[in-house]
Design a protein around this motif. Structure first.
Motif, PDB file in Angstrom:
ATOM      1  N   PRO A  44       0.790  -1.238   0.000  1.00 25.52           N
ATOM      2  CA  PRO A  44       0.000   0.000   0.000  1.00 25.52           C
ATOM      3  C   PRO A  44       0.821   1.285   0.000  1.00 25.52           C
ATOM      4  CG  PRO A  44      -0.160  -1.137   2.116  1.00 25.52           C
ATOM      5  CD  PRO A  44       0.516  -2.079   1.182  1.00 25.52           C
ATOM      6  N   THR A  45       2.112   1.205   0.328  1.00 22.26           N
ATOM      7  CA  THR A  45       2.936   2.419   0.301  1.00 22.26           C
ATOM      8  C   THR A  45       3.547   2.684  -1.071  1.00 22.26           C
ATOM      9  OG1 THR A  45       4.942   1.225   0.985  1.00 22.26           O
ATOM     10  CG2 THR A  45       3.532   2.101   2.738  1.00 22.26           C
ATOM     11  N   THR A  46       3.320   1.811  -2.034  1.00 17.47           N
ATOM     12  CA  THR A  46       3.919   1.956  -3.360  1.00 17.47           C
ATOM     13  C   THR A  46       3.238   3.068  -4.143  1.00 17.47           C
ATOM     14  OG1 THR A  46       4.244  -0.443  -3.375  1.00 17.47           O
ATOM     15  CG2 THR A  46       4.609   0.724  -5.446  1.00 17.47           C
ATOM     16  N   SER A  47       4.029   3.991  -4.678  1.00 20.97           N
ATOM     17  CA  SER A  47       3.488   5.010  -5.565  1.00 20.97           C
ATOM     18  C   SER A  47       3.637   4.559  -7.010  1.00 20.97           C
ATOM     19  CB  SER A  47       4.220   6.340  -5.369  1.00 20.97           C
ATOM     20  OG  SER A  47       5.553   6.255  -5.872  1.00 20.97           O
ATOM     21  N   ALA A  48       2.909   5.202  -7.897  1.00 18.29           N
ATOM     22  CA  ALA A  48       3.042   4.889  -9.319  1.00 18.29           C
ATOM     23  C   ALA A  48       4.452   5.168  -9.802  1.00 18.29           C
ATOM     24  CB  ALA A  48       2.027   5.698 -10.117  1.00 18.29           C
ATOM     25  N   ASP A  49       5.067   6.230  -9.295  1.00 13.72           N
ATOM     26  CA  ASP A  49       6.444   6.547  -9.687  1.00 13.72           C
ATOM     27  C   ASP A  49       7.402   5.461  -9.217  1.00 13.72           C
ATOM     28  OD1 ASP A  49       5.659   8.859 -10.953  1.00 13.72           O
ATOM     29  OD2 ASP A  49       6.105  10.167  -9.235  1.00 13.72           O
ATOM     30  N   ASP A  50       7.145   4.895  -8.024  1.00 15.41           N
ATOM     31  CA  ASP A  50       7.961   3.771  -7.546  1.00 15.41           C
ATOM     32  C   ASP A  50       7.873   2.601  -8.523  1.00 15.41           C
ATOM     33  OD1 ASP A  50       8.607   5.121  -5.183  1.00 15.41           O
ATOM     34  OD2 ASP A  50       6.984   4.176  -4.039  1.00 15.41           O
ATOM     35  N   ALA A  51       6.652   2.274  -8.928  1.00 12.58           N
ATOM     36  CA  ALA A  51       6.451   1.136  -9.820  1.00 12.58           C
ATOM     37  C   ALA A  51       7.128   1.363 -11.167  1.00 12.58           C
ATOM     38  CB  ALA A  51       4.955   0.883 -10.014  1.00 12.58           C
ATOM     39  N   ILE A  52       7.021   2.557 -11.693  1.00 16.57           N
ATOM     40  CA  ILE A  52       7.646   2.868 -12.982  1.00 16.57           C
ATOM     41  C   ILE A  52       9.161   2.778 -12.874  1.00 16.57           C
ATOM     42  CG2 ILE A  52       8.069   4.749 -14.624  1.00 16.57           C
ATOM     43  CD1 ILE A  52       5.117   5.564 -14.180  1.00 16.57           C
ATOM     44  N   ALA A  53       9.721   3.314 -11.780  1.00 17.30           N
ATOM     45  CA  ALA A  53      11.178   3.263 -11.601  1.00 17.30           C
ATOM     46  C   ALA A  53      11.656   1.818 -11.473  1.00 17.30           C
ATOM     47  CB  ALA A  53      11.580   4.075 -10.369  1.00 17.30           C
TER      48      ALA A  53
END
Length: 446
Positions: free
Chosen positions: A292-301
């Protein structure tokens, strides 16, 4: 070792979360040296075939079923135990395939799942504090000072136990047990008095009729007689994964030959950390748990680091948000990743975000919460026009009492009857098959 693979010291220098604190460096070196001398447990070509299958999942042409123990134990490497896990996965796959009319990629959470991350480094009982149990790969479950000391020899034991498990799985899946004509035999000790077993038997009857028709017209594909079951585990202990990373003689590329598929956990997915760095170098298909702490930017990176060539089938995002959060947190993640044109398979882990402590002190999960998270996962993908690619479930083929709910109506007071997990609670065989039927209904509408 290929120069593209950092050595162990360099990896640890990056910051390696959730690693054992071994008291004897020389013993670690000796264990790693022995592992490096051993043959592969899997082969690079098998990993490539799995990548191709997961590419079909990424394109919405197949569905992934990944399941098995929370944490394997050395004592659990028996023919009966392996067969029981395999049986419930085969039954679930039959139900899902029959419902969705798409291929089901079968990925066992076995032959390597011996290490577990922990929320605390220590455990206290009756005023005594000892290091936490981190899985049989690291230390012993017994609550004694001697058992809880991390022992690198256990990594060698992981190799041998994994080899035994893989041998059993291959024997079962190619030796007749996985033949579709056994679809009734998988159910014989289970159907009497069980509503979900009776429902499965109805599906088996339909399959029987279809097989009889196929035989009558002279069609008897090899796929009816055997299945391809791949192995997977969390790539957690760096010494083990590094030692099992080898250069493929066909391509001169590195593969982690401890398993067909390895994943990075929620607690070790730091972009600049050791686990992401190591798995970015290997050619296996890989996964990343996204909490739940994952941001979309985290996933893309993470996608850009782990799959820079944007190869379909290379990367699977396994979401574990919790039933109460999935519908709010998943949409922006999927939307932004898809808008970036990234090739990933989306899979739901409905287990880890729904764990709680019962009044009796047992860790448990409710099948209702597990099902609700999967339903939320499907709802989000349906609303966005994307493909809900699979489920990742902790389960066992035994009649344990670790999760509450389901058609058996297990309650918290029942947990002590047969609670056998050494870490997290697993769905039992009835609950697993019940979940498969519920997911099958979702797939029909996807």
């Amino acid at each position: 070792m290929n120069p593209a693979i950092p050595d162990l010291a360099a990896l640890h220098a990056l910051g390696a979360a959730q690693q054992p604190s071994y008291p004897d460096a020389a013993a670690v070196d000796a264990a790693v040296a022995r592992l490096r001398s051993y043959p592969p447990l899997v082969f690079a070509g098998e990993c490539d075939r799995l990548t191709d299958k997961l590419a079909a999942v990424t394109r919405g042409e197949a569905f992934l079923l990944q399941g098995g123990d929370c944490a394997e134990t050395f004592d659990g490497v028996t023919a009966d135990n392996v067969r029981n896990k395999l049986r419930v996965l085969l039954q679930m796959a039959v139900v899902l395939t029959y419902a969705a009319s798409v291929p089901v990629v079968k990925l066992g959470r076995f032959a390597g799942q011996y290490a577990k991350p922990r929320s605390s480094d220590f455990e206290t009982r009756d005023g005594v504090t000892l290091p936490a149990y981190r899985g049989d790969a690291v230390n012993g479950f017994e609550f004694t000072e001697a058992a809880r000391i991390p022992d690198p020899q256990r990594l060698v034991d992981v190799y041998h136990s994994s080899a035994s498990t893989l041998n059993l799985v291959r024997a079962f899946t190619t030796g007749g047990y996985a033949d579709l004509r056994q679809v009734h035999a998988w159910n014989t000790d289970f159907v009497q008095g069980s509503a979900v077993g009776s429902r499965y038997e109805a599906v088996a009857n339909e399959i029987d009729r279809a097989l009889t028709f196929m035989k009558a017209i002279g069609a008897d594909p090899d796929e009816f007689h055997r299945v391809e079951m791949h192995s997977s585990h969390e790539a957690l202990v760096l010494e083990y994964e590094h030692a099992m990373t080898r250069i493929d003689s066909r391509t001169d590329l590195p593969y982690d030959v401890s398993s067909h598929f390895v994943w990075i956990g929620e607690r070790t997915r730091q972009l600049d950390g050791a686990h992401v760095e190591l798995l970015s170098k290997i050619r296996n298909p890989i996964g990343v748990k996204l909490g739940p702490t994952t941001s979309a930017d985290d996933a893309i990176a993470l996608s850009e680091k782990l799959n820079p060539e944007n190869t379909p089938g290379r990367l699977t995002f396994i979401t574990r948000m919790g039933a109460g959060k999935i519908r709010d947190l998943l949409p922006p993640l999927v939307e932004k990743v898809e808008a970036a044109g990234l090739q990933v398979a989306w899979v739901s882990d409905p287990m880890h975000g729904n764990t709680y402590e019962a009044s009796s002190g047992y860790k448990t999960r409710s099948l209702a919460d597990v099902t609700d998270e999967v339903q939320g996962f499907f709802d989000v993908h349906r609303s966005l026009g994307t493909w809900p690619g699979g489920i990742h479930v902790e389960l066992t083929g035994d009649d344990v009492t670790e999760c509450v709910g389901g058609l058996e109506d297990l309650a918290e007071m029942d947990l002590g009857n047969r609670y056998e997990s050494v870490c997290d609670p697993r769905l039992n065989r009835v609950q697993s098959l019940e979940l498969a039927f519920l997911v099958a209904e979702m797939l029909r509408k996807a």
